[in-house]
Design a protein around this motif. Structure first.
Motif, PDB file in Angstrom:
ATOM      1  N   PHE A  59       0.890  -1.166   0.000  1.00  0.00           N
ATOM      2  CA  PHE A  59       0.000   0.000   0.000  1.00  0.00           C
ATOM      3  C   PHE A  59       0.921   1.206   0.000  1.00  0.00           C
ATOM      4  CE2 PHE A  59      -2.482  -3.233   2.319  1.00  0.00           C
ATOM      5  CZ  PHE A  59      -3.603  -3.266   1.524  1.00  0.00           C
ATOM      6  N   VAL A 102       3.950   1.159   2.344  1.00  0.00           N
ATOM      7  CA  VAL A 102       3.765   0.075   3.313  1.00  0.00           C
ATOM      8  C   VAL A 102       3.734  -1.261   2.588  1.00  0.00           C
ATOM      9  CG1 VAL A 102       2.287  -0.832   5.128  1.00  0.00           C
ATOM     10  CG2 VAL A 102       2.377   1.629   4.715  1.00  0.00           C
ATOM     11  N   ALA A 125       2.568  -4.648   3.067  1.00  0.00           N
ATOM     12  CA  ALA A 125       1.744  -5.426   3.990  1.00  0.00           C
ATOM     13  C   ALA A 125       2.012  -6.918   3.846  1.00  0.00           C
ATOM     14  CB  ALA A 125       0.265  -5.129   3.746  1.00  0.00           C
ATOM     15  N   ASP A 169       0.076 -11.675  14.858  1.00  0.00           N
ATOM     16  CA  ASP A 169      -0.326 -10.548  15.695  1.00  0.00           C
ATOM     17  C   ASP A 169      -1.123  -9.521  14.887  1.00  0.00           C
ATOM     18  OD1 ASP A 169      -0.421  -9.530  18.224  1.00  0.00           O
ATOM     19  OD2 ASP A 169       1.762  -9.598  18.507  1.00  0.00           O
ATOM     20  N   ASN A 170      -1.650  -8.540  15.587  1.00  0.00           N
ATOM     21  CA  ASN A 170      -2.369  -7.460  14.893  1.00  0.00           C
ATOM     22  C   ASN A 170      -1.447  -6.797  13.886  1.00  0.00           C
ATOM     23  OD1 ASN A 170      -3.728  -6.929  18.042  1.00  0.00           O
ATOM     24  ND2 ASN A 170      -4.953  -7.514  16.294  1.00  0.00           N
ATOM     25  N   GLY A 171      -1.970  -6.590  12.699  1.00  0.00           N
ATOM     26  CA  GLY A 171      -1.187  -5.916  11.672  1.00  0.00           C
ATOM     27  C   GLY A 171      -0.193  -6.816  10.970  1.00  0.00           C
ATOM     28  N   ALA A 172      -0.228  -8.126  11.235  1.00  0.00           N
ATOM     29  CA  ALA A 172       0.727  -9.029  10.603  1.00  0.00           C
ATOM     30  C   ALA A 172       0.458  -9.195   9.115  1.00  0.00           C
ATOM     31  CB  ALA A 172       0.690 -10.388  11.297  1.00  0.00           C
ATOM     32  N   GLY A 173      -0.765  -8.936   8.692  1.00  0.00           N
ATOM     33  CA  GLY A 173      -1.086  -9.042   7.279  1.00  0.00           C
ATOM     34  C   GLY A 173      -2.074 -10.149   6.955  1.00  0.00           C
ATOM     35  N   LYS A 174      -2.703 -10.721   7.962  1.00  0.00           N
ATOM     36  CA  LYS A 174      -3.621 -11.841   7.728  1.00  0.00           C
ATOM     37  C   LYS A 174      -4.820 -11.420   6.886  1.00  0.00           C
ATOM     38  CE  LYS A 174      -4.370 -12.292  12.132  1.00  0.00           C
ATOM     39  NZ  LYS A 174      -3.598 -11.138  12.620  1.00  0.00           N
ATOM     40  N   SER A 175      -5.455 -10.331   7.317  1.00  0.00           N
ATOM     41  CA  SER A 175      -6.634  -9.890   6.573  1.00  0.00           C
ATOM     42  C   SER A 175      -6.264  -9.477   5.162  1.00  0.00           C
ATOM     43  CB  SER A 175      -7.315  -8.727   7.295  1.00  0.00           C
ATOM     44  OG  SER A 175      -7.811  -9.157   8.538  1.00  0.00           O
ATOM     45  N   THR A 176      -5.120  -8.827   5.024  1.00  0.00           N
ATOM     46  CA  THR A 176      -4.677  -8.425   3.688  1.00  0.00           C
ATOM     47  C   THR A 176      -4.486  -9.660   2.810  1.00  0.00           C
ATOM     48  OG1 THR A 176      -3.545  -6.572   4.727  1.00  0.00           O
ATOM     49  CG2 THR A 176      -2.963  -7.071   2.458  1.00  0.00           C
ATOM     50  N   TYR A 183      -8.308  -7.209  -2.934  1.00  0.00           N
ATOM     51  CA  TYR A 183      -7.088  -6.505  -3.343  1.00  0.00           C
ATOM     52  C   TYR A 183      -6.388  -7.321  -4.422  1.00  0.00           C
ATOM     53  CZ  TYR A 183      -7.341  -4.089   1.209  1.00  0.00           C
ATOM     54  OH  TYR A 183      -7.734  -3.369   2.298  1.00  0.00           O
ATOM     55  N   GLU A 241     -11.753 -14.525  11.805  1.00  0.00           N
ATOM     56  CA  GLU A 241     -12.106 -14.449  13.226  1.00  0.00           C
ATOM     57  C   GLU A 241     -13.575 -14.761  13.489  1.00  0.00           C
ATOM     58  OE1 GLU A 241     -10.392 -11.392  15.489  1.00  0.00           O
ATOM     59  OE2 GLU A 241      -8.906 -10.883  13.974  1.00  0.00           O
ATOM     60  N   HIS A 280      -7.319 -15.316  16.567  1.00  0.00           N
ATOM     61  CA  HIS A 280      -6.368 -14.893  17.596  1.00  0.00           C
ATOM     62  C   HIS A 280      -6.433 -15.817  18.793  1.00  0.00           C
ATOM     63  CE1 HIS A 280      -4.807 -11.210  15.947  1.00  0.00           C
ATOM     64  NE2 HIS A 280      -6.021 -10.844  15.580  1.00  0.00           N
TER      65      HIS A 280
HETATM   66  N1  LIG Z   1      -5.919  -0.405   2.759  1.00  0.00           N
HETATM   67  C1  LIG Z   1      -4.729  -0.276   3.382  1.00  0.00           C
HETATM   68  N2  LIG Z   1      -3.956   0.795   3.138  1.00  0.00           N
HETATM   69  C2  LIG Z   1      -2.762   0.917   3.759  1.00  0.00           C
HETATM   70  N3  LIG Z   1      -2.277   0.041   4.621  1.00  0.00           N
HETATM   71  C3  LIG Z   1      -3.004  -1.045   4.903  1.00  0.00           C
HETATM   72  C4  LIG Z   1      -4.256  -1.266   4.299  1.00  0.00           C
HETATM   73  N4  LIG Z   1      -4.756  -2.436   4.756  1.00  0.00           N
HETATM   74  C5  LIG Z   1      -3.850  -2.915   5.612  1.00  0.00           C
HETATM   75  N5  LIG Z   1      -2.784  -2.094   5.690  1.00  0.00           N
HETATM   76  C6  LIG Z   1      -1.607  -2.337   6.513  1.00  0.00           C
HETATM   77  O1  LIG Z   1      -1.158  -3.635   6.259  1.00  0.00           O
HETATM   78  C7  LIG Z   1      -0.736  -4.226   7.455  1.00  0.00           C
HETATM   79  C8  LIG Z   1      -1.431  -5.555   7.661  1.00  0.00           C
HETATM   80  O2  LIG Z   1      -2.805  -5.311   7.965  1.00  0.00           O
HETATM   81  P1  LIG Z   1      -3.880  -6.475   8.145  1.00  0.00           P
HETATM   82  O3  LIG Z   1      -5.195  -5.838   8.258  1.00  0.00           O
HETATM   83  O4  LIG Z   1      -3.692  -7.457   7.051  1.00  0.00           O
HETATM   84  O5  LIG Z   1      -3.428  -7.094   9.524  1.00  0.00           O
HETATM   85  P2  LIG Z   1      -4.082  -8.325  10.295  1.00  0.00           P
HETATM   86  O6  LIG Z   1      -3.046  -9.370  10.375  1.00  0.00           O
HETATM   87  O7  LIG Z   1      -5.366  -8.716   9.681  1.00  0.00           O
HETATM   88  O8  LIG Z   1      -4.293  -7.693  11.718  1.00  0.00           O
HETATM   89  P3  LIG Z   1      -5.507  -7.916  12.777  1.00  0.00           P
HETATM   90  O9  LIG Z   1      -5.182  -9.150  13.522  1.00  0.00           O
HETATM   91  O10 LIG Z   1      -5.397  -6.715  13.650  1.00  0.00           O
HETATM   92  O11 LIG Z   1      -6.773  -7.988  12.012  1.00  0.00           O
HETATM   93  C9  LIG Z   1      -0.943  -3.230   8.569  1.00  0.00           C
HETATM   94  O12 LIG Z   1       0.267  -2.572   8.847  1.00  0.00           O
HETATM   95  C10 LIG Z   1      -1.934  -2.266   7.974  1.00  0.00           C
HETATM   96  O13 LIG Z   1      -1.725  -0.992   8.492  1.00  0.00           O
END
Ligand SMILES: Nc1ncnc2c1ncn2[C@@H]1O[C@H](COP(=O)(O)OP(=O)(O)OP(=O)(O)O)[C@@H](O)[C@H]1O
Ligand SMILES: [Mg+2]
Lengths: 422, 281
Positions: free
Chosen positions: B41, B44, B46, B65-72, B81, B195, B227
């Motif tokens: 992004f 960033v 991800a 962990d939070n922000g690890a990139g799972k949802s992405t 995406y 989740e 989690h």
């Molecule tokens: N649309 C976006 N634009 C910019 N950065 C993004 C976007 N989506 C996610 N990120 C970044 O990508 C990284 C991974 O985010 P993601 O949502 O995949 O984490 P996650 O593993 O699902 O976390 P959680 O457990 O908190 O849901 C984070 O640093 C987030 O800030």
């Protein structure tokens, strides 16, 4: 309940209850405001009783038909509002837009243009539908709340209306009396025979819909409401139809200048409402697009993820509002006998009041077209009754405001109730 | 470089077919394979060169962990995406998923934690939303209701009293069950759950975990984000751990215990756990 063995297996998911338990559940559901018909019926009875006691002319056939005709506009404007209320949107401009549509028809049919009536009607509806589409496009593209866009519309379309009407050079009013069909919509009646045929057909058709649906469900082994409920509904419709026939087919004529004038049958305008009610209800309950309006109003993001094109359906709702507004406008100018540049600015409030009093939610996702019929009738009862008692407009406004506020309160309590229950 | 239980590259490009790294999958067929998926992004990053195999008939837990990139990562799979680079292989063939619709056509269904159901619609209407059956251009309520009941019965979802009740009146676990049922009724081959038990109580969590187990036993590939390690150890067959956009570890659940999983999640490395292989770094 008999069902084939393999369906029985699936059906076992639903515990069978005795019919009376289900009747009871239905009654409880009624009280929960889900289809809060009970308070509405009580409200109607109280209002009617009050006006009848104060003036015994209230329940006369002549006044009731007049009341129904007054209701036709409120009902249609309420329907127009419901398309958008379902999405959680609102149109504050329906009053002026409807009259602008009516003005289009009157002007094109009259004076220098002399268009045939069906073209003027078509053009009026096209104009209001296009205005709805414009409101929708602005709301969707600019991501502005619809109440802001249509609030601007309220001002803008009033301006356009005054400009158009004054431009005809007839001193701010245009009469529609030269356009026979438009004028006749409200001011003439179908024959007593046709009145019976139309109302009987409506009752039979709605009963058949209920019965056929129950039969199909029973055949497939699905749970069916106990017959008592369906039977009661049908009985209510038959009684209502019978009462309406007797009201419409009473001779409401008066002895005028020495000779008797016959006045009987159902005004054509009421047929317009019946058709719109049937069409709108079928659209909302039987088509994908109708289902999607509910879905978007309930949870737009869920609808989007399920593959529903949210923007397209929002635009559709705005256009349906415009379309229905146009038809309301035709009835309005027919009842007024033409268009004036001085329009009753409370029309839009009556429209929203009709929808919400009938039971449609301001918060989106909950509502039915028939709510406009019930709510419009209540608005008309107050409007007509107060007129009959020569109560001032100020008191009438306050009365409708109180009823509207009560309806909104019920709506928001019902909403809070459904949130708490989760 | 780390290599326990099985490693994939963290920052270096993969040399050679990544499938070889993930030997634990060989027992069953790989339905979805990600090769070197990267997603940026702007500045960033991800996702950094993620390799992952998701086998059919198994539950793969994606933890981190939070922000690890799972949802992405799951959004890249679900067509929300477009990956910046990398390949997605479906049954061994490369595919390009440009939209949620395309993902759905492949047989990928995603169950989101929230925003998935319309409260004002009933169970049947929700399950068929966007896929209504029609007859003569009219909604065919009866066949939809029959089908919905059948799916729920198949999945042993018995707590929903009537399929004609509004979703608003259901409990969290029932809602999640409906969301899962909605996903599987369209012949999905891969069900992704983000989740699904986050908001649920003990018995409702058990209900949803049971449902996940049922899906896998029917040969459906399940990718589960959670989690809650307790849930993961109950239901998962395989584990994949993400750390700061890298897929740092993956393998059969037997290669992990809670302590090593926590290590992987919090530091991106582990020296403990059922696997005795120490990281090389
Ligand atoms: N649309 C976006 N634009 C910019 N950065 C993004 C976007 N989506 C996610 N990120 C970044 O990508 C990284 C991974 O985010 P993601 O949502 O995949 O984490 P996650 O593993 O699902 O976390 P959680 O457990 O908190 O849901 C984070 O640093 C987030 O800030
Ligand atoms: Mg996430």
């Amino acid at each position: 309940m008999s069902s084939s063995p393999e369906i029985n297996d699936v059906d076992s998911l639903v515990p069978h209850e005795s019919p009376w338990q289900e009747v009871w559940a239905q009654l409880k559901g009624l009280r929960r405001g889900d289809s809060g018909m009970v308070p509405i019926v009580i409200g109607i009875v109280v209002l009617v009783a009050y006006f009848q006691i104060r003036n015994s002319l209230f329940l006369s056939a002549g006044n009731l038909v007049n009341l129904f005709v007054q209701a036709t506009t409120f009902v249609l404007l309420g329907m127009a509002e419901i398309w958008l209320l379902l999405l959680g949107d609102i149109d504050l401009s329906v009053g002026y837009v409807s009259v602008l549509g009516g003005a289009t028809a009157v002007i094109l049919g009259d004076g220098q243009f002399h268009w045939p009536w069906f073209l003027t009607v078509l053009m009026a509806i096209l104009v209001t539908t296009a205005i709805g589409a414009l409101h929708g496009a602005i709301t969707i593209l600019l991501r502005v709340p619809s109440f802001i866009v249509t609030l601007a519309g309220l001002l803008a379309w009033e301006g356009v209306l005054i400009y158009v009407v004054d431009a005809q050079g007839t001193g701010g009013t245009i009469s529609d009396s030269s356009e026979k069909v438009l004028y006749d919509l409200v001011n003439t009646n179908m024959s007593t025979l046709w009145t019976i045929i139309v109302l009987a057909a409506s009752v039979i058709a709605s009963s058949l819909v209920l019965l056929l649906r129950d039969r199909a469900r029973r055949r497939n082994g699905l749970t069916v409401l106990p017959f008592v409920i369906t039977g009661l509904k049908i009985a209510a419709m038959v009684i209502a139809g019978g009462i309406l026939v007797s009201i419409f087919n009473t001779n409401r004529g008066v002895t005028f200048a020495g000779h008797q004038v016959t006045l009987e049958g159902m005004p054509w305008a009421i047929l317009v409402d019946i058709v719109m009610l049937a069409g709108g209800t079928a659209f909302l309950s039987r088509t994908k697009a109708g289902r999607y309006l509910y879905a978007i109003g309930g949870n737009a993001e869920a609808a989007r993820r399920a593959g529903v094109s949210v923007n397209r359906h929002r635009l559709l709702a705005f256009m349906l509002t415009g379309f229905t507004t146009g038809i309301a406008g035709l009835l309005y100018i027919s009842r007024q006998g033409g268009v004036s540049d001085n329009v009753d600015s409370t029309l839009v409030l009556y429209a929203v009041a009709a929808a919400v009093i009938g039971g449609t939610s301001l918060f989106g996702g909950r509502g039915k077209i028939i709510h406009a019929l019930i709510g419009g009738l209540i608005v008309a009862i107050i409007y007509n009754g107060m007129g009959l008692l020569s109560i001032t407009a100020s008191a009438e406004y306050i009365a409708i405001a109180v009823v509207l506020l009560a309806a909104v309160t019920v709506d928001s309590l019902a909403r809070r109730g459904s949130e708490v229950s989760r | 470089m780390t290599n326990a239980p099985e490693s994939s590259s963290t920052s270096l490009p993969v040399v050679g077919p990544p499938a070889h790294l993930d030997s634990g999958v060989s027992s069953s067929s790989v339905l979805l394979e990600l090769r070197g998926i990267t997603k940026s992004f702007g500045a960033v990053q991800a996702l950094k060169h993620v390799d992952l195999e998701v086998p059919a008939g198994q539950v793969t837990a994606l933890i981190g962990d939070n922000g690890a990139g799972k949802s992405t990562l799951i959004k890249a799979i679900a067509g929300i995406y477009a990956p910046t680079s990398g390949q997605i292989l479906w049954n061994g063939e490369e595919v390009h998923v440009h939209s949620p619709r395309e993902a759905e056509q492949l047989g990928i269904a995603t169950v989101y934690q929230d925003l998935a159901l319309c409260d004002n619609l009933d169970v049947v209407q929700n399950m068929f939303l966007g896929h209504e059956e029609t007859r003569y251009h009219q909604l065919d309520e009866i066949s939809m209701e029959l089908a919905a009941k059948k799916v729920l019965a198949d999945l042993s979802v018995t707590t929903v009293k009537s399929v004609r009740q509004k979703v608003a009146s259901l409990s969290g676990g029932q809602r999640q069950s409906i969301a899962v049922a909605k996903a599987v009724m369209r012949d999905s081959k891969l069900v992704i759950l983000d989740e699904p038990t986050a908001a649920l109580g003990v018995s409702q969590t058990a209900q949803v975990l049971g449902l996940i187990h049922t899906l896998a036993s029917r040969g459906i590939a399940v990718l589960l984000i959670s989690h809650n390690l307790a849930d993961v150890f109950v239901v998962a067959d395989r584990v994949a751990v993400m750390y700061l956009g890298n897929l740092v570890s993956s393998g059969p659940i037997s290669d992990y215990d809670t302590a090593s999983a926590v290590d992987w999640i919090t530091t991106g490395a582990s020296t403990r756990g059922a696997s005795t292989m120490a990281p090389a770094s």
